[in-house]
Write an enzyme that holds these catalytic residues in place. Structure first.
Site, short mmCIF file in Angstrom:
data_model
loop_
_atom_site.label_atom_id
_atom_site.label_comp_id
_atom_site.label_asym_id
_atom_site.label_seq_id
_atom_site.Cartn_x
_atom_site.Cartn_y
_atom_site.Cartn_z
N GLU A 1 -13.50 -36.03 -18.72
CA GLU A 1 -12.10 -36.03 -19.11
C GLU A 1 -11.27 -36.11 -17.83
OE1 GLU A 1 -11.56 -33.37 -23.01
OE2 GLU A 1 -12.24 -32.23 -21.29
N ASP B 1 -16.48 -31.79 -18.63
CA ASP B 1 -15.31 -31.24 -19.30
C ASP B 1 -14.19 -31.05 -18.26
OD1 ASP B 1 -14.22 -29.91 -21.74
OD2 ASP B 1 -14.08 -28.21 -20.36
#
Ligand code: CA
Length: 657
Positions: A373, A344
């Protein structure tokens, strides 16, 4: 509020410490909070600047009750900032917490940062013998779990509740780890749900939304509660609310392993969504209660940096935070047999840490999928050139990032749900989609000046790009189509969903699909459903009956991808040599050929509301996809050099060379 301000003044700042935070000594060996031996138990805590540390030892969890406090012992400071205490008893199953003192003030109890087992809501740790949590056959689980090349990985992103909590799933263990051990589940019309659904689909990797222990769901409360779980509490322990008994420290560990074992046997790999970039809060976090300030970045004015948008950001460049991340990933890999990690807000972490994680993982189990990400939610307090941002993916070894160029080129920009793109006939997105189709590697036929977000290829290998059109964030595909289509009918939504997934699966990179998009589930238009109720988030499995045609199409799409090596090119040079775009000189019409291993694949994506003619190299083609129908076995043979592509649909053909 005043108490919070007062206690924050008590936290030692850099100027008050003899050593700068960066210079705190860090041990080389892995840190074990407890070691159970024959007639002894040793506790360990890293807290270099503490003036005292104590361990509180509690009785075992028994008959539904946590044990009483048995004793509190002061720990001894040793080398490298480690404090230890050894009891002359084997304390298997005993509970424990640590307390640190700085400047004469004791902090609250913490299970420490390396806790391996916790009780209800993660506030107390336990000394468990992890071997007692292994399901039968666990020691040989990895022997049958063979990794495959990254380009053959197909990721299915799901949340436990979304996937199984709706009655229509026909699943007994709704919202639990054990839901992924159930077989023969089906919806009211008799169509398969659960594992069999995933087997039919042909995905290879099950990406679980955060399943480590997070804070926002009260594990002691009955009744539905919902959260995606991006609010970490104990990084190395499974979340309790997905187990059948959150208070029993062994239960969540056992059931998580049972799930992994069953998924492996069923032929799937397991990916964990890991959120090392921030914690649920700062002042109550295990990081802050152990070594104040060390694990977080700060702004120039001393306040906590907030690159996560959640109130804090961790400092992966600091030696102990880096060590913590590496050891945590290795722990999940070895103890829970995990096969992949999705980071994340990876753009908050530094490049060196991500590369060290890859190196450490490869030494244990090669072929583990690592992606993340390639961005942050705010501006991280570390120079951009050091961060694992998408633009720096070329400096990352074996780490992939999400390709938002393709995603937004297809569905529309992330910052405005009402704006559509290629799928709904908005011109000018062709180069962004082409950028994604080649896997974000350099390609001479792409006009980078017209690509939405990147003016430079950011991947060196196509397997460094995750190819997708939607994920848990933002609207799901059905909602986005509805929000952006001029005339929305179910039939048109299905056609465009097929076209979207064709772009995702018929290019280079690693394809990724959000749970339910293959059966056109919607979330009633909710953009950010992180804590929405089941009525929004759960997949109603009647969708599978209603959209069986779309489901069958995606199944075939995946089969086609896995059968043709042309969709598995990796190196930029190979892709530039073998994949060529056919100039169509029209908006919303993309055509290309890929030639490899004696085959020529032709792919045309037509988002126009009218049929289009496209010139292709003349050959005898077997049609694989045409006008909303797909078959890996073929839909017929045609000899042609010019093809008609029906409105809002894809054409895929293959010729032998
Ligand atoms: Ca929890």
């Amino acid at each position: 509020m005043s108490l919070v301000l007062f206690s924050s003044l008590m936290i030692p700042l850099k100027s008050q410490n003899p050593l700068a935070l960066e210079d705190y000594p860090v041990p080389v060996a892995p840190i074990n909070e407890y070691v159970l031996g024959n007639g002894y138990t040793t506790f360990q805590l890293w807290a270099p600047a503490a003036d005292s540390v104590k361990v509180n030892i509690y009785g075992a969890y028994k008959n539904g009750r946590a044990g009483e406090l048995m004793t509190t012992e002061l720990m001894q400071k040793g080398e490298d900032g480690l404090w230890t205490y050894t009891s002359d008893r084997n304390l298997e199953n005993a509970g424990y917490t640590f307390q640190t003192s700085y400047h004469g003030r004791w902090n609250e109890e913490t299970p420490g940062i390396f806790a391996k087992a916790v009780g209800l809501n993660g506030r107390r740790a336990y000394c468990v013998d992890l071997r007692t949590t292994d399901p039968e056959g666990w020691s040989t689980d990895e022997l049958t779990n063979k990794m495959v090349p990254f380009s053959y990985n197909i990721i299915y992103e799901m949340h436990f509740r979304d996937f199984s909590a709706d009655e229509s799933a026909g699943i007994k263990n709704q919202g639990k780890y054990l839901s992924l051990t159930e077989e023969k589940t089906h919806n009211k019309e008799g169509l398969s749900t659960g594992l069999q659904h995933l087997r039919e689909l042909g995905v290879t990797h099950i990406h679980l939304l955060p399943s480590f222990d997070y804070a926002s769901v009260d594990e002691g409360k009955r009744g539905p509660q919902y959260n995606w779980g991006y609010d970490p509490l104990n990084y190395n322990v499974p979340e309790g609310s997905y187990s059948t008994d959150a208070a029993d420290p062994l239960c969540r560990i056992r059931e998580f392993k049972q799930m992994v074992k069953h998924l492996h046997q069923a032929g799937f790999k397991v990916v964990l969504d890991v959120v090392y970039n921030h914690t649920f809060d700062v002042n109550g976090s295990n990081f802050q209660l152990t070594v104040p300030d060390y694990f977080y970045r700060h702004n120039a004015d001393g306040s906590f940096a907030n690159g996560s948008g959640c109130g804090n950001e961790t400092a992966s460049e600091r030696p102990m935070m880096r060590k913590f991340m590496i050891e945590s990933v290795l722990y999940w890999l070895k103890e829970y047999h995990i096969d992949g990690f999705r980071f994340d807000l990876m753009g908050i972490h530094d490049i060196e840490t991500m590369n060290e994680i890859r190196r450490a993982v490869d030494a244990v189990k090669p072929g583990v999928l690592i992606y993340g990400e390639g961005w942050a939610a705010g501006s991280p307090q570390l120079p951009e050139f050091r961060l694992a941002m998408k633009a720096n993916v070329g400096q990352l070894n074996g780490v992939a990032a999400f390709g938002d160029e393709l995603r937004d080129g297809l569905r529309g920009p992330w910052d405005n749900d009402a704006n559509g793109a290629f799928l709904v006939g908005v011109p000018g997105n062709e180069e962004s989609i082409k950028f994604g189709l080649v896997g974000a590697v350099p390609h001479p036929e792409i006009d980078l000046t017209k690509v939405n977000y990147s003016k430079k290829a950011w991947a060196t290998k196509a397997t460094q790009m995750i190819s997708y059109v939607s994920c848990h964030d933002d609207m799901c595909l059905a909602d986005r189509l509805k929000a952006t289509m001029k005339e929305s009918s179910v039939e048109k939504q299905e056609r465009l969903a097929k076209l979207a997934e064709t772009a995702v699966f018929m290019g280079q990179g690693i394809p990724f699909i959000f749970a339910g998009d293959e059966i056109l589930r919607d979330k009633k238009g909710v953009h950010n459903s992180y804590n929405s109720p089941d009525s929004i988030n759960c997949i109603p499995w009647g969708c599978k009956t209603a959209h069986k045609d779309l489901f069958d199409y995606v199944c075939q799409l995946i089969k086609i991808r896995q059968q043709h090596v042309a969709f598995h090119l990796v190196n930029a040079k190979d892709i530039a040599d073998k994949m060529h775009f056919i100039p169509t000189k029209q908006h919303n019409l993309i055509a290309y050929t890929i030639e490899d291993s004696g085959e020529r694949l032709v792919v045309v994506l037509n988002a126009n509301t009218k049929a289009k003619m496209v010139q292709v190299p003349k050959a005898d083609y077997q049609i694989l996809i045409k006008d909303g129908k797909a078959s890996a076995d073929g839909l017929g043979i045609v000899t042609t050099g010019r093809v008609k592509v029906e409105p809002q649909s894809a054409l895929v053909m293959v010729a032998r060379q």
